[in-house]
Design a protein around this motif. Structure first.
Motif, PDB file in Angstrom:
ATOM      1  N   TRP A 144       0.840  -1.198   0.000  1.00 24.81           N
ATOM      2  CA  TRP A 144       0.000   0.000   0.000  1.00 24.81           C
ATOM      3  C   TRP A 144       0.878   1.251   0.000  1.00 24.81           C
ATOM      4  N   SER A 145       0.368   2.335  -0.561  1.00 26.46           N
ATOM      5  CA  SER A 145       1.052   3.631  -0.516  1.00 26.46           C
ATOM      6  C   SER A 145       0.265   4.598   0.366  1.00 26.46           C
ATOM      7  N   VAL A 146       0.969   5.546   0.960  1.00 29.71           N
ATOM      8  CA  VAL A 146       0.354   6.480   1.903  1.00 29.71           C
ATOM      9  C   VAL A 146       0.827   7.901   1.609  1.00 29.71           C
ATOM     10  N   ASP A 147      -0.121   8.830   1.578  1.00 23.54           N
ATOM     11  CA  ASP A 147       0.180  10.251   1.377  1.00 23.54           C
ATOM     12  C   ASP A 147      -0.085  10.981   2.689  1.00 23.54           C
ATOM     13  N   THR A 148       0.967  11.505   3.317  1.00 23.60           N
ATOM     14  CA  THR A 148       0.832  12.199   4.603  1.00 23.60           C
ATOM     15  C   THR A 148       1.050  13.704   4.486  1.00 23.60           C
ATOM     16  N   ASP A 149       1.148  14.218   3.272  1.00 23.42           N
ATOM     17  CA  ASP A 149       1.506  15.622   3.072  1.00 23.42           C
ATOM     18  C   ASP A 149       0.452  16.599   3.591  1.00 23.42           C
ATOM     19  N   THR A 159       4.560  10.498  11.951  1.00 24.56           N
ATOM     20  CA  THR A 159       5.681   9.592  11.721  1.00 24.56           C
ATOM     21  C   THR A 159       5.285   8.598  10.650  1.00 24.56           C
ATOM     22  N   ASP A 160       5.947   8.676   9.497  1.00 26.73           N
ATOM     23  CA  ASP A 160       5.646   7.795   8.368  1.00 26.73           C
ATOM     24  C   ASP A 160       6.787   6.798   8.206  1.00 26.73           C
ATOM     25  N   ARG A 161       6.524   5.533   8.569  1.00 27.13           N
ATOM     26  CA  ARG A 161       7.540   4.488   8.475  1.00 27.13           C
ATOM     27  C   ARG A 161       7.266   3.534   7.316  1.00 27.13           C
ATOM     28  N   THR A 162       6.429   3.947   6.398  1.00 30.62           N
ATOM     29  CA  THR A 162       6.150   3.102   5.241  1.00 30.62           C
ATOM     30  C   THR A 162       7.257   3.258   4.208  1.00 30.62           C
ATOM     31  N   THR A 163       7.387   2.278   3.340  1.00 30.21           N
ATOM     32  CA  THR A 163       8.408   2.303   2.298  1.00 30.21           C
ATOM     33  C   THR A 163       7.802   2.832   1.001  1.00 30.21           C
ATOM     34  N   PRO A 164       8.619   3.404   0.131  1.00 33.61           N
ATOM     35  CA  PRO A 164       8.091   3.950  -1.131  1.00 33.61           C
ATOM     36  C   PRO A 164       7.711   2.873  -2.136  1.00 33.61           C
ATOM     37  N   ASP A 165       8.168   1.629  -1.904  1.00 33.05           N
ATOM     38  CA  ASP A 165       7.856   0.541  -2.838  1.00 33.05           C
ATOM     39  C   ASP A 165       6.442   0.049  -2.621  1.00 33.05           C
ATOM     40  N   HIS A 166       5.641   0.088  -3.659  1.00 34.92           N
ATOM     41  CA  HIS A 166       4.272  -0.383  -3.552  1.00 34.92           C
ATOM     42  C   HIS A 166       3.769  -0.816  -4.924  1.00 34.92           C
ATOM     43  N   VAL A 173      -3.650   5.379   0.422  1.00 31.11           N
ATOM     44  CA  VAL A 173      -4.270   6.037   1.573  1.00 31.11           C
ATOM     45  C   VAL A 173      -3.920   7.515   1.557  1.00 31.11           C
ATOM     46  N   ARG A 174      -4.946   8.364   1.644  1.00 33.41           N
ATOM     47  CA  ARG A 174      -4.736   9.806   1.724  1.00 33.41           C
ATOM     48  C   ARG A 174      -5.123  10.265   3.128  1.00 33.41           C
ATOM     49  N   LEU A 175      -4.152  10.798   3.855  1.00 37.57           N
ATOM     50  CA  LEU A 175      -4.369  11.207   5.239  1.00 37.57           C
ATOM     51  C   LEU A 175      -4.571  12.710   5.355  1.00 37.57           C
ATOM     52  N   VAL A 186       2.186   6.022  10.951  1.00 33.10           N
ATOM     53  CA  VAL A 186       1.802   5.154   9.836  1.00 33.10           C
ATOM     54  C   VAL A 186       2.958   4.196   9.597  1.00 33.10           C
ATOM     55  N   ARG A 187       2.676   2.900   9.549  1.00 37.77           N
ATOM     56  CA  ARG A 187       3.761   1.918   9.407  1.00 37.77           C
ATOM     57  C   ARG A 187       3.264   0.628   8.773  1.00 37.77           C
TER      58      ARG A 187
END
Length: 207
Positions: A144-149, A159-166, A173-175, A186-187
């Motif tokens: 999954w990808s996550v947008d925390t901007d 705190t965004d601990r997700t990786t850019p690989d998806h 996910v748009r936060l 987010v992790r």
């Protein structure tokens, strides 16, 4: 002849129990977490709630706060589901169907949204998260990808601990929201969580 006092007495004048007073106290505390009451108002109402003798006296204290009493209840059709950490926390995990939009308030107990076993058939999931006093933790699968901007960091930050690989076809996910005092994390699953997920997967496969 025995008189039925409950039938003869209007509900508002019937005596309140300890459980009735405790429900009113929880409603007032949750309202303070959400910013509906300030601490001065909370102190005043708590004192009156603990000393209330009838349902009517309690109803007056919470009449303008009824929306806070449905902690964890299903959302209205035109509104996204809402998870409220309240005093004891709220967790959504395991197998559950992911809606297009949902909102999480950390409150004093915190909220955990775990999507690792969730049924998600959406390309985009919008999450409004408010860390408040105990924070919100969001766990997503590796692809999954996550947008925390668009998150306002607040005091606790994001705190965004997700990786850019998806995966290109995996959910995104748009936060939005605010980190509050405790922040938003987010992790991906931790090693211990991965081992548990693998055990459960093998158990399901073996029937």
């Amino acid at each position: 002849m025995t008189t039925d006092f409950r039938k003869a007495t209007p509900w508002s004048e019937q005596r309140a129990s300890h459980a009735d007073r405790e429900r009113a106290v929880r409603c007032l505390q949750q309202a303070t977490v959400e910013g509906r009451l300030d601490f001065h108002e909370l102190d005043e109402r708590l004192e009156q709630a603990l000393g209330a003798r009838t349902h009517g006296e309690l109803a007056v204290l919470t009449a303008d706060l009824q929306a806070t009493e449905g902690e964890g209840r299903d959302a209205e059709p035109d509104r996204p589901p809402v998870l409220r950490g309240g005093l004891h926390g709220a967790v959504r995990k395991g197998r559950w169907k992911v809606p297009p939009r949902l909102t999480a308030y950390g409150g004093m107990g915190g909220v955990v949204l775990d999507f690792t076993q969730a049924d998600c058939r959406l390309r985009t999931v919008d999450i409004e998260a408010h860390g408040q006093m105990a924070g919100v933790t969001i766990v997503v699968p590796d692809d999954w990808s996550v947008d925390t901007d668009r998150i306002e960091p607040g005091l606790g930050g994001i705190t965004d601990r997700t990786t850019p690989d998806h995966a290109a076809d995996a959910p995104h996910v748009r936060l939005t929201g605010n980190g509050g005092m405790a922040g938003i994390v987010v992790r991906h699953p931790k090693p211990r969580e991965r081992r548990r997920l693998e055990r459960e997967r093998k158990a399901l496969a073996s029937g």
